[in-house]
Scaffold this active site. Structure first.
Site: not given
Ligand code: FAD
Length: 418
Positions: A129-132, A164, A247
């Site tokens: 999955q290539g989202y983040s 992942s 998901e």
């Molecule tokens: C084990 C693991 C596997 C993953 N696998 C994948 C994958 O296969 N493919 C993929 O694409 N991504 C994957 N991810 C990424 C995951 O989807 C992101 O880490 C997640 O969406 C959070 O984004 P970020 O890490 O950039 O944190 P940020 O978005 O920077 O958030 C930082 C903090 O700010 C808070 N925050 C942000 N915006 C708001 C808001 N509007 N209101 C309140 N609080 C807020 C968040 O809750 C968090 O506590 C994975 C992550 C992990 C940990």
């Protein structure tokens, strides 16, 4: 409340149980009995058995390689597999079958369905999955990976992160910006990309546990055919949200079986270590028991809606928020029960970084210590708890929306931020 299934459904359950009895060793207690390479070998062999017996993606129509089971039969199969402690597929099947496969079924053209779905099942295509991206996690709509048309191909440049099992995959579904002058959620397309090309580089990320389950993925003039867009050009946001529903919500009806199994192991650990008579530990275990029961009732609610034909949507965030927050607490309790032993993990570690350790896993300190670390990630992946609360508040309960300060085109927003 003790819901009962129809006689017809129970007859199907007996068929599934007979299948399990025929294909599993007679002393089978769950995949957690196996360790290291044996776990991986069993999983791949079991997946092959499921494939040969038409028991992967059982809800898909037969024309695309599925089993065409009714919703109720799908649930019964999932329940029996969870009780037997056998996987429903290999690790990347979460991305291939549960996420992109189900989404292709909903959004794909007939040609895309016929081309992609059977290859997901045969493992000719292994997906991730290539989202983040570094600047687009919770604020996924800010993503900056670009795709530009060059003749009959999209040319892709940019970076994904936290991908992942990307090191095990050969295909990636990715969100790319195809119109930077449109508002940020409107100029995104959902692309299906073959990773076996020079423009795609996968770099593993080391986790606190020492393992590398996820990666950075870099695209440098990578290419995919023009027709590999799912759901239409610049229409990727809706497709992306469909996939997130799968998901977050797909397994809600069977979650409580796995978490109940985990809690039973923890109660056994408390007894083994003499902590079960400690009133504070007993109180905390009772709290966990109540939480797992609520999870079971919520699972029934999800199941009722699923049987009525409802696809998981924003309400999938309820189960996701619930199990992930609970899992942090129960694994913290496990470490308190283990005491200093938790600091020197020994024995079989979990085979995956997601949710509880496998059914049948021994009560090793490595099992609990690693699951404790992994549980921290549960409240982040598939959308953080804060984001789930926003979604539930705004889209399920209909509360007023958060004020947005990001109108205008995506490219203007980037200039304003620079
Ligand atoms: C084990 C693991 C596997 C993953 N696998 C994948 C994958 O296969 N493919 C993929 O694409 N991504 C994957 N991810 C990424 C995951 O989807 C992101 O880490 C997640 O969406 C959070 O984004 P970020 O890490 O950039 O944190 P940020 O978005 O920077 O958030 C930082 C903090 O700010 C808070 N925050 C942000 N915006 C708001 C808001 N509007 N209101 C309140 N609080 C807020 C968040 O809750 C968090 O506590 C994975 C992550 C992990 C940990």
């Amino acid at each position: 409340m003790q819901p009962t299934y129809s006689d017809e459904a129970e007859a199907y359950r007996e068929k599934v149980q007979a299948f399990l009895a025929e294909h599993l060793p007679h002393d089978w207690k769950g995949i957690g009995q196996l360790d290291g390479d044996a776990t991986r070998d069993f999983t791949l062999e079991w997946r092959r058995t499921l494939y040969e017996n038409g028991l992967l993606a059982v809800g898909w129509p037969k024309a695309y390689g599925g089993a065409g089971l009714t919703s109720l039969e799908q649930v019964i199969l999932a329940e029996e597999f969870a009780r037997a402690g056998v996987p429903a597929g290999a690790p990347n099947d979460v991305f291939g079958i549960q996420m992109v496969g189900n989404t292709i079924l909903q959004w794909g053209t007939e040609e895309q369905k016929r081309d992609y779905l059977p290859k997901i099942l045969s493992r000719e295509h292994i997906w991730c999955q290539g989202y983040s991206e570094p600047n687009a996690g919770s604020d996924l709509g800010n993503l900056g990976c670009r795709a530009v048309l060059d003749g009959d191909e999209w040319v892709i440049n940019g970076q994904k992160i936290w991908t992942s099992a990307g090191h095990l995959a050969d295909h990636i579904f990715l969100l790319a910006r195809t119109d930077p002058d449109a508002p940020k959620h409107k100029g995104i397309s959902f692309l299906l990309v073959d990773m076996r090309q020079p423009g795609v580089e996968v770099r593993p990320i080391k986790m606190i546990s020492g393992e590398s389950e996820f990666n950075e993925v870099f695209f440098t003039d990578a290419r995919c055919p023009r027709g590999n867009v799912l759901g239409g050009v610049n229409n990727g946001w809706g497709v992306a949200m469909t996939l997130l529903g799968y998901e977050r919500g797909e397994a809600a009806a069977t979650l409580s079986i796995r978490f109940r199994g985990e809690l039973d192991r923890l109660i056994a650990l408390a007894k083994e270590t003499g902590r079960a008579s400690d009133p504070v530990i007993r109180q905390r275990l009772a709290w966990c028991h109540a939480k797992v029961e609520i999870m079971r009732y919520n699972g029934m609610r999800v199941l009722t809606r699923f049987l009525a034909g409802h696809h998981p949507g924003p309400d999938a965030g309820i189960s996701k928020l619930y199990w992930s927050e609970y899992h942090k607490v129960v694994t913290e309790l496990a470490l308190d029960i283990l005491g200093p032993d938790a600091l020197v993990p020994e024995g079989r570690p979990p085979s995956s970084a997601f949710q509880p350790d496998d059914a049948g896993a021994p009560n090793s300190s490595a099992s609990w210590a690693m699951t404790f670390l992994n549980a921290r990630a549960g409240t982040i992946y598939a959308g953080t708890s804060q984001v789930q609360r926003n979604i539930i508040g705004e889209m399920v309960l209909g509360l007023p929306k958060e004020p947005k300060a990001d109108g205008g085109s995506w490219s203007d927003l980037q200039k304003a931020r620079a």
